[in-house]
Write an enzyme that holds these catalytic residues in place. Structure first.
Site, mmCIF file in Angstrom:
data_model
loop_
_atom_site.group_PDB
_atom_site.id
_atom_site.type_symbol
_atom_site.label_atom_id
_atom_site.label_comp_id
_atom_site.label_asym_id
_atom_site.label_seq_id
_atom_site.Cartn_x
_atom_site.Cartn_y
_atom_site.Cartn_z
ATOM 1 N N LEU A 124 43.624 43.459 39.829
ATOM 2 C CA LEU A 124 44.276 42.615 38.813
ATOM 3 C C LEU A 124 44.119 41.137 39.175
ATOM 4 O O LEU A 124 43.629 40.347 38.366
ATOM 5 C CB LEU A 124 45.772 42.996 38.726
ATOM 6 N N GLU A 126 43.250 37.367 40.514
ATOM 7 C CA GLU A 126 42.057 36.533 40.634
ATOM 8 C C GLU A 126 42.468 35.235 41.330
ATOM 9 O O GLU A 126 43.671 34.970 41.485
ATOM 10 C CB GLU A 126 41.479 36.237 39.237
ATOM 11 N N ALA A 129 44.673 33.486 39.032
ATOM 12 C CA ALA A 129 45.596 34.349 38.278
ATOM 13 C C ALA A 129 46.218 35.346 39.256
ATOM 14 O O ALA A 129 45.787 36.489 39.362
ATOM 15 C CB ALA A 129 44.861 35.076 37.147
ATOM 16 N N SER A 131 50.238 35.130 40.499
ATOM 17 C CA SER A 131 51.560 35.356 39.891
ATOM 18 C C SER A 131 51.442 35.385 38.370
ATOM 19 O O SER A 131 52.071 36.201 37.706
ATOM 20 C CB SER A 131 52.534 34.258 40.313
ATOM 21 N N ASP A 239 55.810 48.354 38.135
ATOM 22 C CA ASP A 239 57.189 48.883 38.165
ATOM 23 C C ASP A 239 57.258 50.151 39.021
ATOM 24 O O ASP A 239 58.235 50.390 39.723
ATOM 25 C CB ASP A 239 57.662 49.253 36.752
ATOM 26 N N ALA A 241 54.954 51.055 41.380
ATOM 27 C CA ALA A 241 54.387 50.904 42.729
ATOM 28 C C ALA A 241 55.232 50.034 43.655
ATOM 29 O O ALA A 241 55.129 50.167 44.870
ATOM 30 C CB ALA A 241 52.977 50.324 42.626
ATOM 31 N N ARG A 242 56.050 49.136 43.094
ATOM 32 C CA ARG A 242 56.790 48.198 43.957
ATOM 33 C C ARG A 242 57.718 48.909 44.952
ATOM 34 O O ARG A 242 57.823 48.459 46.103
ATOM 35 C CB ARG A 242 57.527 47.158 43.105
ATOM 36 N N GLU A 363 52.008 42.454 45.653
ATOM 37 C CA GLU A 363 52.639 43.254 44.580
ATOM 38 C C GLU A 363 53.707 42.454 43.853
ATOM 39 O O GLU A 363 54.772 42.955 43.483
ATOM 40 C CB GLU A 363 53.132 44.602 45.103
ATOM 41 N N THR A 365 54.936 38.200 44.155
ATOM 42 C CA THR A 365 55.710 37.445 45.149
ATOM 43 C C THR A 365 57.195 37.673 44.888
ATOM 44 O O THR A 365 57.591 38.099 43.792
ATOM 45 C CB THR A 365 55.444 35.931 45.018
HETATM 46 N N1 CAA Z 1 56.403 47.185 31.246
HETATM 47 C C1 CAA Z 1 55.720 47.206 30.065
HETATM 48 N N2 CAA Z 1 55.340 46.088 29.412
HETATM 49 C C2 CAA Z 1 55.672 44.901 29.964
HETATM 50 C C3 CAA Z 1 56.380 44.800 31.179
HETATM 51 C C4 CAA Z 1 56.769 46.015 31.811
HETATM 52 N N3 CAA Z 1 57.425 46.000 32.961
HETATM 53 N N4 CAA Z 1 56.553 43.515 31.484
HETATM 54 C C5 CAA Z 1 55.979 42.810 30.491
HETATM 55 N N5 CAA Z 1 55.441 43.651 29.580
HETATM 56 C C6 CAA Z 1 54.759 43.310 28.335
HETATM 57 C C7 CAA Z 1 55.715 42.488 27.450
HETATM 58 O O1 CAA Z 1 56.527 43.325 26.665
HETATM 59 C C8 CAA Z 1 54.747 41.677 26.622
HETATM 60 O O2 CAA Z 1 54.214 42.508 25.597
HETATM 61 P P1 CAA Z 1 53.946 41.949 24.107
HETATM 62 O O3 CAA Z 1 52.911 40.891 24.237
HETATM 63 O O4 CAA Z 1 53.490 43.137 23.358
HETATM 64 O O5 CAA Z 1 55.257 41.399 23.629
HETATM 65 C C9 CAA Z 1 53.593 41.391 27.589
HETATM 66 O O6 CAA Z 1 53.679 42.406 28.612
HETATM 67 C C10 CAA Z 1 53.689 40.018 28.237
HETATM 68 O O7 CAA Z 1 54.947 39.937 28.883
HETATM 69 P P2 CAA Z 1 55.531 38.580 29.437
HETATM 70 O O8 CAA Z 1 55.465 37.541 28.372
HETATM 71 O O9 CAA Z 1 56.847 38.864 30.060
HETATM 72 O O10 CAA Z 1 54.452 38.229 30.564
HETATM 73 P P3 CAA Z 1 54.284 36.948 31.446
HETATM 74 O O11 CAA Z 1 52.924 36.411 31.244
HETATM 75 O O12 CAA Z 1 55.452 36.034 31.273
HETATM 76 O O13 CAA Z 1 54.235 37.565 32.949
HETATM 77 C C11 CAA Z 1 55.082 38.328 35.061
HETATM 78 C C12 CAA Z 1 55.251 38.198 33.532
HETATM 79 C C13 CAA Z 1 56.244 39.228 35.417
HETATM 80 C C14 CAA Z 1 55.205 37.017 35.820
HETATM 81 C C15 CAA Z 1 53.717 39.001 35.392
HETATM 82 O O14 CAA Z 1 52.646 38.111 35.206
HETATM 83 C C16 CAA Z 1 53.684 39.518 36.822
HETATM 84 O O15 CAA Z 1 54.211 40.588 37.119
HETATM 85 N N6 CAA Z 1 53.014 38.778 37.742
HETATM 86 C C17 CAA Z 1 52.825 39.247 39.110
HETATM 87 C C18 CAA Z 1 51.588 40.088 39.201
HETATM 88 C C19 CAA Z 1 51.577 40.930 40.423
HETATM 89 O O16 CAA Z 1 52.570 41.559 40.784
HETATM 90 N N7 CAA Z 1 50.429 41.018 41.060
HETATM 91 C C20 CAA Z 1 50.269 41.859 42.181
HETATM 92 C C21 CAA Z 1 48.884 42.344 42.243
HETATM 93 S S1 CAA Z 1 48.693 43.846 43.093
HETATM 94 C C22 CAA Z 1 48.920 43.544 44.717
HETATM 95 O O17 CAA Z 1 49.233 42.504 45.168
HETATM 96 C C23 CAA Z 1 48.854 44.774 45.523
HETATM 97 C C24 CAA Z 1 48.325 44.729 46.820
HETATM 98 O O18 CAA Z 1 47.499 43.950 47.196
HETATM 99 C C25 CAA Z 1 48.841 45.767 47.746
#
Ligand code: CAA
Length: 383
Positions: A124, A126, A129, A131, A239, A241-242, A363, A365
């Site tokens: 996911l 980048e 991209a 947070s 949701d 995996a956290r 996963e 911040t």
């Molecule tokens: N379940 C389902 N749908 C969801 C959702 C959820 N939990 N959260 C948001 N959505 C949907 C919303 O309903 C919305 O849908 P519509 O466009 O149809 O209305 C859409 O997604 C956009 O939602 P937001 O406007 O709330 O989104 P946002 O751009 O404001 O972003 C954020 C919210 C929570 C900050 C999100 O960008 C985020 O979680 N960022 C962090 C990313 C992350 O955790 N990355 C980790 C990568 S993996 C990793 O790190 C693992 C590793 O190495 C071990």
């Protein structure tokens, strides 16, 4: 409170504990020093049929759910945080298929992951991209039944080791998060390259790579769910995996507490052991209380997921936030029990602190977790 767990839970704890004792602890320092992927441990997990604990039985897994996944991750991480995440990231990579894949896709991809024949990663993030995951720039264009993918992914945990990758790309850049689509990529597909490997402070045994896509053609049949539904798929995945990363943090905190208690009881070169000092007893009490509180929140979130509770984002974010901040605090406090020796690379405790730091970052911040919790809370009070 292990007494409150079921027989099945204890079965998984015992199996993971055995692997930790026999395969992980003896090599953890060496894997960390050389930044070596823990293949021997993965093979031991495969042999013990532990790779698909969370995958439903109908797709070759153990059907044991998120709580058992967390219990396994906790035990592995108590011995080595890098091994804990190398394992947990297979859940992160496969949840997109479980929540968004068709029956055919589940039958195609999940059994190989469950048997440990294939490892999987979640692509996911980048460079610009992280947070703000919705700002991703990787593009996928549908041409004659194939998605032509161009772009680069960053911070890919299990990067070099995985065989399968859940890739999020924009199929409609004009639509923002509603233009993002999830597509499965297999290692070896022309145009898909595993790039630069990061040299990390902690979790050194698990590989973290950049991924490059240059006119990489992925079959349309590899798309998970509908076009434009990929962002929701990623959020639903996070949701689920956290709690796994939160369990990694609980394991690290418990491992550091174990070392601190043992050290506190040791004679200090003729001086009475630190355990005789009330100040140090109070520190141990605070550490143990924090670990138990974090553990119970993680188990509650995992149980809620297993029970099919719908609005899980807040609880999942809360447990990740609480457990990972606890891990950082407890691992740092544990160093005090080593006095000056705590800063030496030769003592096992310093690795716990280095491994703990990343849990507050990946996963999502902990700032992102606070955002998720606050948004849910404000929504609850407005309805
Ligand atoms: N379940 C389902 N749908 C969801 C959702 C959820 N939990 N959260 C948001 N959505 C949907 C919303 O309903 C919305 O849908 P519509 O466009 O149809 O209305 C859409 O997604 C956009 O939602 P937001 O406007 O709330 O989104 P946002 O751009 O404001 O972003 C954020 C919210 C929570 C900050 C999100 O960008 C985020 O979680 N960022 C962090 C990313 C992350 O955790 N990355 C980790 C990568 S993996 C990793 O790190 C693992 C590793 O190495 C071990």
């Amino acid at each position: 409170m292990y007494e409150l767990l079921s027989e099945e839970n204890h079965h998984y704890i015992e199996k993971a504990r055995h692997i930790a004792d026999t395969h992980i602890r003896p090599v953890a320092a060496e894997l960390d020093r050389d930044q070596t992927y823990p293949w021997e441990i993965v093979r031991a997990m495969q042999k013990e049929n532990m790779m698909g604990v969370w995958i439903p039985k109908e797709y070759g897994g153990r059907g044991a759910g998120v709580l058992n996944l967390c219990l396994v991750v906790e035990e592995l991480s108590r011995a080595c945080g890098a091994v804990g995440v190398a394992y947990a990231v297979n859940a992160l990579g496969s949840f997109p298929i479980i929540v968004g894949g068709s029956e055919e896709q589940k039958k195609k991809f999940l059994p190989e992951i469950a048997e440990g024949r294939k490892l999987i990663a979640f692509a996911l993030s980048e460079t610009d991209a992280g947070s703000d995951a919705g700002a991703l720039q990787t593009k996928a264009e549908l041409v004659d039944g194939e998605y032509v993918v161009n772009g680069a992914k960053k911070w890919n945990t299990n990067g070099g080791a995985a065989d399968l990758y859940t890739v999020y790309a924009s199929t409609r850049p004009d639509r923002g998060t509603r233009g993002i689509t999830a597509i499965m990529a297999e290692k070896g597909t022309p145009g898909f390259e595993i790039g630069y490997e990061e040299d990390k402070m902690g979790i050194r045994a698990v590989s973290v790579h950049e991924l490059y896509f240059e006119n990489c053609r992925l079959p349309e049949a590899n798309r998970l769910g509908e076009e434009g539904k990929g962002f929701g798929n990623a959020m639903m995945t996070l949701d689920r995996a956290r709690p796994g990363v939160a369990a990694q943090a609980v394991g690290l905190a418990q491992g550091a507490l174990d070392l601190a208690v043992m050290r506190a009881k040791e004679d200090q070169y003729g001086r009475p052991a630190l355990a005789h000092q009330q100040a140090m007893q109070f520190k141990l009490a605070d550490m143990a209380t924090r670990v138990e509180a974090a553990r119970q929140l993680v188990y509650t979130a995992a149980r809620a997921l297993d029970a099919g509770v719908k609005n899980i984002s807040k609880l999942s974010a809360m447990c990740k936030l609480m457990a990972t901040d606890t891990a950082m605090q407890v691992c740092t406090d544990a160093i005090d029990f080593y006095e000056e020796w705590g800063m030496l690379r030769t003592e096992p405790i310093e690795k716990f602190m280095r491994d703990a730091k990343i849990t507050q970052i990946y996963e999502g911040t902990n700032q992102v977790q606070r955002l998720v919790v606050a948004r849910s809370l404000l929504k609850e009070y407005s309805s």
